[in-house]
Write an enzyme that holds these catalytic residues in place. Sequence first.
Site, short mmCIF file in Angstrom:
data_model
loop_
_atom_site.label_atom_id
_atom_site.label_comp_id
_atom_site.label_asym_id
_atom_site.label_seq_id
_atom_site.Cartn_x
_atom_site.Cartn_y
_atom_site.Cartn_z
N LYS A 189 -7.35 -0.54 -10.28
CA LYS A 189 -5.98 -0.15 -9.96
C LYS A 189 -5.66 -0.40 -8.48
O LYS A 189 -4.61 -0.96 -8.15
CB LYS A 189 -5.78 1.33 -10.32
N GLY A 238 0.77 7.34 -6.52
CA GLY A 238 0.66 7.70 -5.10
C GLY A 238 0.33 6.48 -4.25
O GLY A 238 0.86 6.30 -3.15
N ASP A 256 -11.87 9.88 -6.93
CA ASP A 256 -11.18 10.01 -8.22
C ASP A 256 -12.13 10.39 -9.36
O ASP A 256 -11.68 10.56 -10.50
CB ASP A 256 -10.48 8.68 -8.57
N ARG A 308 -6.50 11.20 -15.24
CA ARG A 308 -7.95 11.42 -15.16
C ARG A 308 -8.37 12.79 -15.69
O ARG A 308 -9.50 12.95 -16.15
CB ARG A 308 -8.43 11.22 -13.72
C1 S3P Z 1 -6.46 4.81 -3.44
C2 S3P Z 1 -6.95 5.73 -2.56
C3 S3P Z 1 -7.33 7.10 -2.96
C4 S3P Z 1 -7.46 7.25 -4.47
C5 S3P Z 1 -6.35 6.57 -5.20
C6 S3P Z 1 -6.33 5.10 -4.87
C7 S3P Z 1 -6.10 3.47 -2.92
O1 S3P Z 1 -6.33 7.99 -2.52
O2 S3P Z 1 -7.51 8.61 -4.82
O3 S3P Z 1 -6.49 6.73 -6.59
O4 S3P Z 1 -5.91 2.55 -3.73
O5 S3P Z 1 -6.02 3.31 -1.69
P1 S3P Z 1 -6.37 8.65 -1.05
O6 S3P Z 1 -6.11 7.57 -0.07
O7 S3P Z 1 -5.26 9.67 -1.05
O8 S3P Z 1 -7.72 9.28 -0.95
#
Ligand code: S3P
Length: 448
Positions: A28, A101, A328, A401
């Site tokens: 992802k 996010g 994650d 998840r």
């Molecule tokens: C991600 C960073 C992580 C992870 C998210 C994907 C990324 O988040 O939890 O699923 O692709 O940079 P954080 O940067 O908030 O730790």
Amino acid sequence: MSSSQTKRPLQSLKSRALKGDIRVPGDKSISHRSLMFGGLAIGETKITGLLEGEDVLATAEAMRKLGATVNRDNDGTWHVTGVGVGALREPDSVIDMGNAGTGIRLMAGIVATHPITTFFTGDASLCKRPMGRVADPLAEFGAQFITRERGRPPMAVIGTDEAKPVTYTLPMASAQVKSAVLLAGLNTAGTTTVIEPKPSRDHTERMLRHFGVDVDVSINDDGGRTVSLIGPVEMKAADIVVPTDPSSAAFPLVAALINPESQVTIRDVCLNPLRTGLITTLIEMGGDITITNEREEAGETIGDLVVSGKNRLTGIVVPAERAPSMIDEYPVLAVAAAYAQGETRMCGLEELRVKESDRLAAVAAGLAANGIIHRIEGDDLIVTGGDVPGGGMVETHLDHRIAMSFLVLGLGANDPVAVDDANPIATSFPSFEALMRELGANLAPAGS
Ligand code: S3P
């Protein structure tokens, strides 16, 4: 996923040993970045193995609204023709990032240093998540942000034409925040620097280099990293082969380990060292996992995981320093811990509180609903393993998840384990149910 969609309860039942040879969908993090960077580059980027989950499709649509051309062939190859750094077009409608996010925070970095105004929204889960962590450093470049209370989306980003370069020390381990700052630096004259006290996933750094950007990375005395680039940059289109997602592989991996006699191979998994904390942890717990066929592709290490359920897992202490490399994976590690002999202590989980759900609370509630002894001490989660009663209904809170982890829990439990809504799984792992059934997992619709 739309928050108004009808919930789809699903349950998992005690299953026979899992057997098979599978490939989970594309990573992802890498998928989001390949669309964004392709959309910023000059020329056509060809992407194979892209994760076609809802989160990533939202990013494809966002890049279209900003002027990139994004198309999919019938064979699943994606083509992105970029507009060039500095040349994004102002979107004429609100961009909906869905549940993602990573999508919203990295896009915020990209648009912050373009002279355009962009409106972002998302689903009910995303609209509860804090954007201040990116808005604060991006405001230092000169961008302005309007959010709801406590930095929650919907969010407007008024980008700047006169960005000032920034040196930013991350207050938390977050690849999203690091990436947002670096991406703002692409269209900023001068040196943009991010100092990260605890190294987080480095897909942005690796892929920017793949697109011809000079990214300097040095290791600090305390083990952290300093990452910098000099803008403005010109990015050149570069083809991407997306490896499969270790965070998705985690579910069949743990399912095989908790089910004696299981024998499963998971192919072409991204083994970037900043993503392999779960594998390290499960091996320390006694899990029988072998990595074969290790190789490099498009700047990432990949390999096959050969897993057997013959060893009973044992509880351990998982150090806080490991959290960024498996951030994650804690929900499914808590499931592995429920089957392990003795106590597993997972330290330093404060960041879990601001994921797609408050994952610390959601995991604890799911364990409680299924009769598993556990406690939270500060930011640590402690799970006592043994017999797994099951029989509970777990609230997923729009968190893919949480749904997948508790469906794995039910595969060895005395009574079925249900989740209230399996729809969110489509954000990251649309083939989860089909692949798990192919291995022998017993999944069935549940009453709400
Ligand atoms: C991600 C960073 C992580 C992870 C998210 C994907 C990324 O988040 O939890 O699923 O692709 O940079 P954080 O940067 O908030 O730790």
